[in-house]
Structure formats: structure tokens, C-alpha cells
Design a protein around this motif. Structure first.
Motif, short mmCIF file in Angstrom:
data_model
loop_
_atom_site.label_atom_id
_atom_site.label_comp_id
_atom_site.label_asym_id
_atom_site.label_seq_id
_atom_site.Cartn_x
_atom_site.Cartn_y
_atom_site.Cartn_z
N ALA A 1 0.45 -15.14 -7.35
CA ALA A 1 -0.53 -14.30 -8.07
C ALA A 1 0.20 -13.34 -9.00
O ALA A 1 -0.24 -13.09 -10.13
N LYS B 1 -0.62 -13.49 -12.95
CA LYS B 1 -1.66 -12.46 -13.19
C LYS B 1 -2.02 -12.29 -14.67
O LYS B 1 -3.12 -11.88 -15.00
N VAL C 1 -11.55 -17.94 -8.94
CA VAL C 1 -10.69 -17.23 -9.91
C VAL C 1 -11.53 -16.68 -11.06
O VAL C 1 -11.37 -15.54 -11.50
N ALA D 1 -11.38 -12.80 -10.55
CA ALA D 1 -10.18 -12.40 -11.31
C ALA D 1 -10.46 -12.40 -12.82
O ALA D 1 -9.63 -11.97 -13.61
N MET E 1 -5.17 -12.26 -7.31
CA MET E 1 -5.22 -12.21 -8.79
C MET E 1 -6.16 -11.09 -9.23
O MET E 1 -5.90 -10.36 -10.18
N GLU F 1 -4.47 -7.79 -8.65
CA GLU F 1 -3.38 -7.64 -9.64
C GLU F 1 -3.95 -7.26 -11.00
O GLU F 1 -3.34 -6.55 -11.78
N ARG F 2 -5.14 -7.75 -11.31
CA ARG F 2 -5.72 -7.51 -12.63
C ARG F 2 -6.59 -6.25 -12.64
O ARG F 2 -7.23 -5.93 -13.64
#
Ligand code: M6R
Length: 590
Positions: A440, A444, A468, A472, A569, A572-573
Motif C-alpha cells: 500500500a 499509494k 479500492v 481509497a 491505501m 495512506e491517502r
């Protein structure tokens, strides 16, 4: 798709409404509001999540609350519910499809509107019909509305009374020490109500004088059965801490254990005749549930040797009617309330097909319409992104496919006894999460990615891609590995990410070819397989060893690292995994 709650209590109800809304928040979280009626009426409505109301308190034992997923009008304080017209205050879940015509008519009659919502039109209609009898006014007002609704209504001059009504949007009534309630969902009444009754379409509910009364469309009293709800629906996942989605992934092994236990005790005899005689099976569902239906179609067709036709429910309901007597329709829905799936069930039932529901909510609308219902017992799933319910749905569908074979040929598929291995295999999949953290982190910044698979792995790839996209916010497509070179390979370039699930020994080489095509164009490849030799012989940049199970059962565990990948993800975003943009948990509008 909006959550509504209403309460009449012996004490102040503001806290109970707020707590209920917190539990309903997964139905929509762009604005929220509460109206409390005591000696006076107090209304607080705000753009944002339910916690925007945390500072609001008002005295009063009668109230309504709403958490919104905007359909008509942007999220704003003004468009938030409750909506008020004259003495009438109302919350609504659904869509008044003829609202433009009604609004024009009401404006012509001198009414002024302050919001852009369809709901305000309903409030006006009820207000114009109100002459002191709230029940009759709600009936009269709603008689003009086309579309779907669940409403809870109070009148400023009638503290202690609440009227609710429903058509094609879910509504339950509940009673407990905290008071008498109406609500969109059962889990929102956890800790507040001990007994629940489901309202049927066109029902009216009146709460007042310490009683809950049900009426039919002609306001004739009708009785609806109160029952104790499935207790696991009242227990929210806390296993992983933090976000619901993380907790719900962590709970997969326990949830699968509960499902196995329930399936072991289930009596399939009532559907034996229909399954034995079935010449065709249909499977319908939406979103994640559709991906589990795809797995079922593949598995059942392979073991039964009869056609299994799988459609998204929204497409199925508008296709030419090829279903009829002698067919069996399997409707898969976590919530049991998804509008398209519900309508597909209605259509199939009208045409004489036998309907089997696979749902998490035994008291849901889809369960009520079905001839036979398998309740998966995944427990309450709060995160909008479906995780544990997918694994449990798959388990139920494997079991159902096995029963079909047993009824037809008096034998079970060779993978049947391995279903007991699923909880431990799910647990084992967790040990790969630290590797997924690295993946991830590496991906990312991606703007798009493919998820490839063949056969059953394609279903897993589609589910990974959906997760996703959903949380994400990265464009992702679940794609047949063999189709890549027929067009999509054009996107492969330096660093373009491709995730491949390869759990079929027979098809592994073919999937590897697709990865090689991507890799030779500079793409970044991640490969998931339970076969060490498949991983070692692959050109992939990232390799993850999955727990080993019979190939037919792999979808139930190979999806777990992908669920977690999407979650990571998302973090992370910088997004909230429990509140994906523009979405809500239960899609009760078309
Ligand atoms: O309650 P249902 O299973 O009928 O819901 C169907 C879809 O709306 C749902 O699975 C949706 O796709 C999920 N949010 C995906 O994570």
C-alpha cells in the motif's frame, strides 16, 4: 440512504435520538438533525456527521432524528432534515419521484419553500391536511406522493404522539426501557429496544399513550409481530479498534465461525423440492454481494451441471422476463433492504420462481419476501465497505451449492468438508498484513490500477477493485487476465500497477503470461497465490503467499489481503475508510 429515527419516551428523548443516529450514521453522513418536542419544539440540523449535533440538548419526550445521504439538494444546514411546515415536523428516507410536479402545484397555491429537498414537499402536503388528527393527515399527505418513503412525523401541538409510515423504504418499530421507537434499521436500536416489529409497505404506525399501533393503508388497525432481534446485530465489532472497517476485517474468523454454526443448524428441507426440480438457477445482487453471487454461479454451475445465470439486480429487473415457474432465484444482500435486489425478488416471485434470500438480517424486507432465507449471522456491519459480510455470504453460498448437489444427486462436492477450515484460513491470511502495508505504501500514489484474475479469481479481482475505488478513491478495474491484450494493455507503462490473483493451478500459467506482458512494459505487478511454485516462477515485483485451501474455496480467503490493501491505501491517502465519499451503507433507493 438516510436513516430516520423517532421516539416517544417517558423521559427526555434527545440522548436516545442522538445515540440512535450515531448507530444509523452509516446510512448517510452528509448532514444530520434532531427535533425534540416538549413544552416547546426545538430543532437542530447541521451539515456534516451526527457529531455536529453533539452540543444540542432539548427537553422533551417526543422527537425525531435524521442522518442524510443527499438526493435532492446539496448537503447543507437548510437541506438537512427535519423539515418543517406549519405545525408539522418530519424526517424522510426515500425519494418523492413526483416532487417537481407537487412543488409547482404547491407554489401555485401560495406555498413558499426554503429548501431544495423533495422532503419539504411531503411536509407541506401533510401540513395542509392537518386539522388535529396527525394519523389522518399523514395518510392524506402521503397519498399524493409517488416513489418511496419511510417518514416519522410529529406535530407541534401534539407532544407525546408520533406517526410513521413506509413504502419501499425500511421501517421498524421497537419497544424497550428507553421508550417506544420507529427506526430505519434494527442495529440502531441496540440498547434502546428489546422487541422489534417490521412495518410492511403502506403501513402506518402511531406511537402515543404508551402504545405502538399499526394501521393498514385504509387506517384499519393491523397486528404486526414483535420479536427479539438477532443478538449479534446489537454487538458492534471492536476487534481491531479504531475504524469499523478494520474491526470488521479482524472479526472475519469469528463471523465465519458463527455462520458455520448457523448453517450446521439450518433446515434446508423447505427448499429441497424447489432445488431438486430446478432446471435453472438465477443469482442476483448488487455491489459486493454481486461478486459473491458470481462465485456462487461459477461453483454451482460446475458442480450441478445446470445453467446458473447471474445478474446485477438493477439490470435483472429491467431485462425481458425470462424467469418463471420451475426456476430458483437466489438473492444475496447483506442488508436485505437494497432496493434493486428487493425489486428483483418481487419480480421473480410474481413470475412464479422460488426465491431464496441470503442475507445478514433475518427480519429484512428481502427475507420477508423470500420463500426460504439463509441468515448469514456475520453480525452488525457498520462500515460502508462490505468486508466480513462478503466472506460470510460466500460461506452461505458454498453451503447452498452443496445442498443443491445433495438434493439432486445425494452427494456433496469434494470441497464440502473443508468449509470448516475457513475461519482458521482467514486468521492465517492476517499474518500477511505487514507485507500488504508495504504494498500500500508503494502504490499509494497510483491514479489507476488493474486487478486481474481468471475463473473464480476474477470475482476476487472485481471485489478487490471495488474496495479500492470505494474507499481509497483510486480508479481500479477488475479484469479477466486473458482479456488484457484485447485493449486494456494500452494503459500499461512504467510503474502502472497490476494486482493479480492466481489460485487456480490450471490457469496459473495463463495469468502469469498476462503479468509478463505488463511487466515487460514497465508495469508494477503484485501477485497473490497459495502455490509457492506459482509465486517463485513469477516475474511479479510483489508476491504474497495465501493460505492453502481447496481451489473452489479460495475466494473466501484470497479476498482478505485485498480488503486490507484497500483499507491501508485509504489511510495512506488520508481518507476515512468508514465514510467513503458519496456512498451509504444501505441503498434503499433505485
Ligand atoms: O446490503 P447489500 O448487500 O444488498 O448491499 C449491496 C451493495 O450496495 C454493497 O455490497 C456495496 O457494494 C458495498 N458498499 C461495497 O463495499
Amino acid at each position: 440512504m438516510c436513516g430516520i429515527i423517532g421516539c416517544v419516551s417517558e423521559k427526555d428523548c434527545c440522548g436516545a435520538l442522538y445515540d440512535g443516529l450515531k448507530r444509523l450514521e452509516y446510512r448517510g453522513y452528509d448532514s444530520a438533525g434532531i427535533a425534540v418536542l416538549g413544552e416547546k419544539l426545538s430543532v437542530c440540523k447541521k451539515k456534516g456527521g451526527v457529531s455536529a449535533l453533539s452540543c444540542f440538548f432539548a427537553q422533551g419526550n417526543t422527537g425525531i432524528g435524521h442522518t442524510r445521504w443527499a438526493t435532492h439538494g446539496a448537503p447543507s444546514d437548510t437541506n438537512a432534515h427535519p423539515h418543517r411546515a406549519g405545525k408539522i415536523v418530519l424526517v424522510h428516507n426515500g425519494i418523492a419521484e413526483n416532487f417537481s410536479a407537487l412543488k409547482a402545484e404547491l407554489e401555485g397555491a401560495g406555498e413558499c419553500f426554503y429548501s431544495e429537498t423533495d422532503t419539504e414537499v411531503i411536509a407541506k402536503l401533510i401540513s395542509r391536511a392537518y386539522r388535529g388528527d396527525l394519523l389522518s393527515a399523514v395518510k392524506e399527505g402521503l397519498s399524493r406522493v409517488e416513489g418511496s418513503y419511510a417518514v416519522a412525523v410529529i406535530a407541534e401541538d401534539r407532544p407525546g404522539e408520533l406517526v410513521a409510515a413506509k413504502y419501499k423504504s425500511p421501517l421498524v418499530a421497537g419497544k424497550g426501557a428507553a421508550g417506544l421507537f420507529v427506526c430505519s434499521d434494527i442495529p440502531a436500536l441496540a440498547g434502546a429496544a428489546d422487541f422489534i416489529a417490521r412495518a410492511e409497505d403502506k403501513d402506518f404506525i402511531r406511537i402515543g399513550g404508551g402504545r405502538i399501533e399499526f394501521f393498514d393503508e385504509n387506517l384499519k388497525p393491523v397486528s404486526r409481530t414483535f420479536f427479539r432481534p438477532q443478538k449479534e446485530l446489537f454487538a458492534l465489532s471492536v476487534a481491531g479498534g479504531g475504524y469499523f472497517m478494520r474491526s470488521e476485517i479482524a472479526e472475519i474468523p469469528q463471523a465465519l465461525g458463527r455462520t458455520l454454526c448457523a448453517l450446521g443448524q439450518a433446515d434446508f428441507a423447505p427448499c429441497a423440492r424447489a432445488l431438486r426440480a430446478a432446471k435453472r438457477l438465477f443469482a442476483v445482487a448488487c455491489g459486493t454481494a454481486y461478486h459473491s453471487a458470481l462465485v456462487f454461479a461459477d461453483i454451482a454451475e460446475a458442480s450441478l451441471g445446470i445453467p446458473v445465470i447471474c445478474h446485477t439486480a438493477g439490470e435483472f429487473r429491467y431485462r425481458p422476463p425470462v424467469i418463471g415457474e420451475g426456476d430458483v432465484l437466489i438473492a444475496v444482500s447483506q442488508s436485505g433492504e437494497t432496493a434493486d435486489t428487493l425489486e428483483a425478488v418481487r419480480l421473480a416471485a410474481e413470475r412464479g420462481a422460488y426465491v431464496i434470500a441470503v442475507t445478514n438480517i433475518g427480519s429484512s424486507s428481502i427475507a420477508a419476501l423470500a420463500d426460504f432465507c439463509l441468515v448469514m449471522r456475520a453480525g452488525a456491519e457498520v462500515a460502508v465497505a462490505a468486508t466480513k459480510s462478503y466472506n460470510c455470504q460466500l460461506l452461505c453460498l458454498y453451503y447452498l451449492a452443496a445442498q443443491c448437489l445433495f438434493f439432486k444427486e445425494e452427494k456433496y462436492p469434494d470441497w464440502f468438508s473443508s468449509l470448516n477450515l475457513l475461519p482458521a484460513a482467514a486468521e492465517e491470511a492476517f499474518s500477511r498484513f505487514s507485507e500488504i502495508d508495504g504494498l500500500a505504501d508503494r502504490l499509494k500514489g497510483a491514479r489507476a490500477m488493474y486487478f486481474l484474475g481468471r475463473g473464480l479469481d476474477l470475482c476476487t479481482a472485481k471485489e478487490g477493485a471495488l474496495k479500492v475505488k470505494e474507499i481509497a478513491r483510486v480508479f481500479a478495474e477488475g479484469y479477466p487476465a486473458g482479456e488484457l491484450k484485447h485493449g486494456s494493455l494500452a494503459l500499461a507503462e512504467e510503474g502502472f500497477p497490476v494486482v493479480c490473483v492466481s489460485t487456480s493451478g490450471r490457469l496459473a500459467k495463463k495469468s502469469e503470461n498476462a503479468l509478463a506482458e505488463v511487466r515487460s512494459r514497465g508495469g508494477y505487478c503484485a501477485l497473490f497465490s497459495q502455490y509457492e511454485e506459482v509465486l517463485s516462477e513469477s516475474c511479479a515485483d510483489f508476491k504474497c503467499l495465501l493460505p492453502a485451501l481447496p481451489e473452489a474455496l479460495m475466494p473466501a480467503v484470497s479476498v482478505i489481503p485485498l480488503q486490507y490493501f484497500a483499507y491501508k491505501m485509504c489511510l495512506e491517502r488520508g481518507y476515512d475508510p468508514d465514510k467513503p465519499r458519496n456512498l451509504a451503507k444501505s441503498v434503499t433507493v433505485e
